[in-house]
Design a protein around this motif. Sequence first.
Motif, PDB file in Angstrom:
ATOM      1  N   UNK B  43       0.923  -1.006   0.030  1.00 25.88           N
ATOM      2  CA  UNK B  43       0.038   0.012  -0.004  1.00 25.88           C
ATOM      3  C   UNK B  43       0.628   1.241  -0.085  1.00 25.88           C
ATOM      4  N   UNK B  44       2.109   1.069  -0.281  1.00 22.05           N
ATOM      5  CA  UNK B  44       2.873   2.353  -0.236  1.00 22.05           C
ATOM      6  C   UNK B  44       2.603   2.978  -1.567  1.00 22.05           C
ATOM      7  N   UNK B  45       2.382   4.072  -1.802  1.00 21.32           N
ATOM      8  CA  UNK B  45       2.255   4.763  -3.111  1.00 21.32           C
ATOM      9  C   UNK B  45       3.547   5.298  -3.789  1.00 21.32           C
ATOM     10  N   UNK B  46       3.831   4.803  -4.836  1.00 16.58           N
ATOM     11  CA  UNK B  46       5.288   4.986  -5.504  1.00 16.58           C
ATOM     12  C   UNK B  46       4.947   5.513  -6.756  1.00 16.58           C
ATOM     13  N   UNK B  47       5.795   6.807  -6.879  1.00 20.32           N
ATOM     14  CA  UNK B  47       5.588   7.423  -8.210  1.00 20.32           C
ATOM     15  C   UNK B  47       6.444   6.742  -9.480  1.00 20.32           C
ATOM     16  N   UNK B  48       5.796   6.695 -10.417  1.00 19.73           N
ATOM     17  CA  UNK B  48       6.207   5.904 -11.498  1.00 19.73           C
ATOM     18  C   UNK B  48       6.743   6.610 -12.431  1.00 19.73           C
ATOM     19  N   UNK B  49       6.168   7.762 -12.873  1.00 17.29           N
ATOM     20  CA  UNK B  49       6.308   8.646 -14.173  1.00 17.29           C
ATOM     21  C   UNK B  49       5.525   9.833 -14.146  1.00 17.29           C
ATOM     22  N   UNK B  50       6.025  10.898 -14.670  1.00 18.05           N
ATOM     23  CA  UNK B  50       5.473  12.106 -14.748  1.00 18.05           C
ATOM     24  C   UNK B  50       5.712  12.677 -16.191  1.00 18.05           C
ATOM     25  N   UNK B  51       4.571  13.670 -16.287  1.00 22.70           N
ATOM     26  CA  UNK B  51       4.734  14.332 -17.675  1.00 22.70           C
ATOM     27  C   UNK B  51       3.950  15.647 -17.620  1.00 22.70           C
ATOM     28  N   UNK B  52       4.800  16.669 -18.085  1.00 26.11           N
ATOM     29  CA  UNK B  52       4.183  17.992 -18.179  1.00 26.11           C
ATOM     30  C   UNK B  52       3.630  18.188 -19.375  1.00 26.11           C
ATOM     31  N   UNK B  53       2.372  19.059 -19.329  1.00 27.30           N
ATOM     32  CA  UNK B  53       1.699  19.136 -20.412  1.00 27.30           C
ATOM     33  C   UNK B  53       2.324  19.946 -21.531  1.00 27.30           C
ATOM     34  N   UNK B  54       3.182  20.732 -21.000  1.00 30.95           N
ATOM     35  CA  UNK B  54       3.745  21.710 -22.209  1.00 30.95           C
ATOM     36  C   UNK B  54       4.984  20.950 -23.019  1.00 30.95           C
ATOM     37  N   UNK B  55       5.140  19.662 -22.791  1.00 28.99           N
ATOM     38  CA  UNK B  55       6.114  19.032 -23.200  1.00 28.99           C
ATOM     39  C   UNK B  55       5.649  18.082 -24.244  1.00 28.99           C
ATOM     40  N   UNK B  56       5.936  18.018 -25.697  1.00 28.39           N
ATOM     41  CA  UNK B  56       5.258  17.197 -26.622  1.00 28.39           C
ATOM     42  C   UNK B  56       5.904  15.723 -26.315  1.00 28.39           C
ATOM     43  N   UNK B  57       7.062  15.621 -26.074  1.00 26.71           N
ATOM     44  CA  UNK B  57       7.626  14.315 -25.998  1.00 26.71           C
ATOM     45  C   UNK B  57       7.284  13.405 -24.694  1.00 26.71           C
ATOM     46  N   UNK B  58       6.693  12.370 -25.112  1.00 27.61           N
ATOM     47  CA  UNK B  58       6.498  11.434 -24.107  1.00 27.61           C
ATOM     48  C   UNK B  58       7.422  10.982 -22.857  1.00 27.61           C
ATOM     49  N   UNK B  59       7.277  10.884 -21.873  1.00 24.80           N
ATOM     50  CA  UNK B  59       7.968  10.531 -20.680  1.00 24.80           C
ATOM     51  C   UNK B  59       8.468   9.152 -20.498  1.00 24.80           C
ATOM     52  N   UNK B  60       9.633   8.896 -20.400  1.00 28.06           N
ATOM     53  CA  UNK B  60      10.050   7.360 -20.093  1.00 28.06           C
ATOM     54  C   UNK B  60      10.800   7.266 -19.111  1.00 28.06           C
ATOM     55  N   UNK B  61      10.859   6.123 -18.281  1.00 32.83           N
ATOM     56  CA  UNK B  61      11.426   5.641 -17.346  1.00 32.83           C
ATOM     57  C   UNK B  61      11.579   4.249 -17.220  1.00 32.83           C
ATOM     58  N   UNK B  62      12.954   3.854 -17.821  1.00 33.31           N
ATOM     59  CA  UNK B  62      13.273   2.310 -17.869  1.00 33.31           C
ATOM     60  C   UNK B  62      12.047   1.700 -18.615  1.00 33.31           C
ATOM     61  N   UNK B  63      11.380   0.758 -18.199  1.00 38.15           N
ATOM     62  CA  UNK B  63      10.390  -0.055 -18.797  1.00 38.15           C
ATOM     63  C   UNK B  63       8.951   0.665 -18.916  1.00 38.15           C
ATOM     64  N   UNK B  64       8.975   1.853 -18.319  1.00 42.61           N
ATOM     65  CA  UNK B  64       7.707   2.638 -18.209  1.00 42.61           C
ATOM     66  C   UNK B  64       7.711   3.723 -18.929  1.00 42.61           C
ATOM     67  N   UNK B  65       6.823   3.919 -19.976  1.00 43.35           N
ATOM     68  CA  UNK B  65       6.528   4.951 -20.994  1.00 43.35           C
ATOM     69  C   UNK B  65       5.134   5.171 -20.841  1.00 43.35           C
ATOM     70  N   UNK B  66       4.995   6.608 -21.394  1.00 41.14           N
ATOM     71  CA  UNK B  66       3.414   7.103 -21.429  1.00 41.14           C
ATOM     72  C   UNK B  66       3.353   7.408 -23.043  1.00 41.14           C
ATOM     73  N   UNK B  67       2.035   7.539 -23.179  1.00 40.25           N
ATOM     74  CA  UNK B  67       1.539   7.924 -24.559  1.00 40.25           C
ATOM     75  C   UNK B  67       0.637   9.063 -24.105  1.00 40.25           C
ATOM     76  N   UNK B  68       1.151  10.215 -24.241  1.00 39.45           N
ATOM     77  CA  UNK B  68       0.372  11.462 -23.901  1.00 39.45           C
ATOM     78  C   UNK B  68      -0.217  12.197 -25.145  1.00 39.45           C
ATOM     79  N   UNK B  69      -1.528  12.190 -25.312  1.00 40.34           N
ATOM     80  CA  UNK B  69      -2.238  12.592 -26.304  1.00 40.34           C
ATOM     81  C   UNK B  69      -3.089  14.218 -25.720  1.00 40.34           C
ATOM     82  N   UNK B  70      -2.440  15.145 -25.844  1.00 41.39           N
ATOM     83  CA  UNK B  70      -2.913  16.164 -25.200  1.00 41.39           C
ATOM     84  C   UNK B  70      -4.340  16.561 -25.791  1.00 41.39           C
ATOM     85  N   UNK B  71      -4.671  16.738 -26.989  1.00 41.87           N
ATOM     86  CA  UNK B  71      -5.631  17.202 -27.642  1.00 41.87           C
ATOM     87  C   UNK B  71      -6.986  16.004 -27.189  1.00 41.87           C
ATOM     88  N   UNK B  72      -6.543  14.869 -27.120  1.00 42.23           N
ATOM     89  CA  UNK B  72      -7.581  13.898 -26.727  1.00 42.23           C
ATOM     90  C   UNK B  72      -7.675  13.635 -25.400  1.00 42.23           C
TER      91      UNK B  72
END
Lengths: 114, 117
Positions: B43-72
């Motif tokens: 039950x420990x909350x652990x931060x996996x990844x963060x994304x700033x909305x002004x950045x177009x590039x998707x964040x990546x942390x080792x095996x974790x990555x995001x697909x950030x679609x701002x318009x959607x």
Amino acid sequence: DGGITQSPKYLFRKEGQNVTLSCEQNLNHDAMYWYRQDPGQGLRLIYYSQIVNDFQKGDIAEGYSVSREKKESFPLTVTSAQKNPTAFYLCASSIRAGTAYEQYFGPGTRLTVT
Amino acid sequence: AQTVTQSQPEMSVQEAETVTLSCTYDTSESNYYLFWYKQPPSRQMILVIRQEAYKQQNATENRFSVNFQKAAKSFSLKISDSQLGDTAMYFCAFMKPLNFGNEKLTFGTGTRLTIIP
């Protein structure tokens, strides 16, 4: 080691009693937060504090009170006015430096009121 | 008010496979932050990844990555080469920095991910 500690891990109280949950951090973070987590729901914000001697109500502050007399400590009191106090409570802190807004969480306290 | 929706209450995947967790949010703001947190059985909350909305590039942390679609208004989390230790609840969270010190996180209801050996 730097981090956030919450004690105790499990807490049991009788209905009608006030209870205080402890939260201490040695990360030198300015802001601290209290969240409540119920089954099937995300975390909901109870109170938060930006600096010492200042705190603001979150989304579900009724029946709770806090204090921030020291930067390191942000205790939460669950009062008898809280209608459904049984829940998992999480404390968090953040540094708010530059664009670093991440919140770091403690291990939580499970409160059971009967 | 901002809302965060995670439409997949539970998911399971075989070890070593790739899995994608969905998250959508609703906001009229242009500047904000998005986060994925992991809550294992401890039950420990652990931060996996963060994304700033002004950045177009998707964040990546080792095996974790995001697909950030701002318009959607979509913010999905991809876990590659999944491991047994990835078994956890995953929460998507939104933050709008209102002014100095008023950052508040709005959480989704979570997705319970189970990695099958």
